[in-house]
Design a protein around this motif. Sequence first.
Motif, mmCIF file in Angstrom:
data_model
loop_
_atom_site.group_PDB
_atom_site.id
_atom_site.type_symbol
_atom_site.label_atom_id
_atom_site.label_comp_id
_atom_site.label_asym_id
_atom_site.label_seq_id
_atom_site.Cartn_x
_atom_site.Cartn_y
_atom_site.Cartn_z
ATOM 1 N N ILE A 122 -1.803 4.019 -1.221
ATOM 2 C CA ILE A 122 -3.144 3.504 -1.507
ATOM 3 C C ILE A 122 -3.820 2.937 -0.257
ATOM 4 N N SER A 123 -3.353 3.338 0.921
ATOM 5 C CA SER A 123 -3.968 2.846 2.151
ATOM 6 C C SER A 123 -5.456 3.187 2.201
ATOM 7 N N ALA A 124 -5.814 4.372 1.750
ATOM 8 C CA ALA A 124 -7.214 4.801 1.793
ATOM 9 C C ALA A 124 -8.082 4.023 0.814
ATOM 10 N N VAL B 176 -4.746 4.619 -10.159
ATOM 11 C CA VAL B 176 -6.027 4.044 -9.760
ATOM 12 C C VAL B 176 -6.984 4.125 -10.946
ATOM 13 N N PHE B 177 -7.628 2.993 -11.253
ATOM 14 C CA PHE B 177 -8.601 2.912 -12.344
ATOM 15 C C PHE B 177 -9.960 2.500 -11.783
ATOM 16 N N ARG C 232 0.817 -1.221 0.000
ATOM 17 C CA ARG C 232 0.000 0.000 0.000
ATOM 18 C C ARG C 232 0.849 1.269 0.000
ATOM 19 N N THR C 233 2.113 1.145 0.409
ATOM 20 C CA THR C 233 2.934 2.342 0.607
ATOM 21 C C THR C 233 4.307 2.295 -0.037
ATOM 22 N N ASP C 234 4.738 1.116 -0.511
ATOM 23 C CA ASP C 234 6.151 0.922 -0.845
ATOM 24 C C ASP C 234 6.473 1.035 -2.329
ATOM 25 N N ILE C 235 5.572 1.603 -3.118
ATOM 26 C CA ILE C 235 5.815 1.915 -4.519
ATOM 27 C C ILE C 235 5.755 3.435 -4.669
#
Length: 264
Positions: free
Chosen positions: A104-106, A91-92, A83-86
């Motif tokens: 992308i945590s949310a 987002v599609f 969720r955080t490491d890229i």
Amino acid sequence: MTIEKTMSPYAIRQAIRHGDFTGNTSGMAQGFVQCNLAILPADWAGDFLQFCQMNPKPCPIVGMSAKPGDFQLQALGQDIDIRTDIPKYRVFKDGQYVEEVTDISAQWRDDFVVFALGCSFSFEEALIADGLEVRNITEKVNVPMYRTNLACQTAGRFSGSMVVSMRPMKPADAIRAIQICSRFPSVHGAPVHFGSPEQIGIRDIHSPDYGDAVTIKEGEVPVFWACGVTPQVALEQAKPPVCITHSPGHMLITDLPNSRLAVL
């Protein structure tokens, strides 16, 4: 925080997680596998898995989440949080690109399945070690990527044409690159084409669909590899209600050594 390309994969992932690095990852953490990303709801994951299995050149699977909702790919590295490491994600929704984010945590859901796919950045160091220039690294830009007319095999709801990455080389170096990259089938393997870009549906080699243009010198030919952005085209056409990918050139850096993927 200063980010060095020679830092360990874990240290780079930590810098990315804390927002200290959001750039493209070409040439970073030399010696270690980098991966493209695709995240889908579980009820779409079976078709996507089959699509990857039927199209191993552009979609070589390096790892998957152990179960839906699992965001820690333990088999690929220490303390990975997908969720955080890229550095950047895309987002599609219903096949339409809606936003680029660095976390992308949310957006995370308990039914998400993660696919980590092999990336051409992993074989670039093998080319350099053999004395071949990799132009995007020399010019410190993202590798140029293009949509083509090379059709992928259809699987369930997924279909589309291949995306390729390009590195210009002299013809003799292109032949050597084929020999080198054939040893790395898990990171796209040998080039799929070199020479005339028009033969694979590329109209303007100086205007890539993704990434950055690079210099093509006199006497050089463009050399094209299957690219992990290909699944994004398939996802756009399949139109799942939601999916998340890496932003082109912004990869997951794993703890896996590139040598593990080489076929001797």
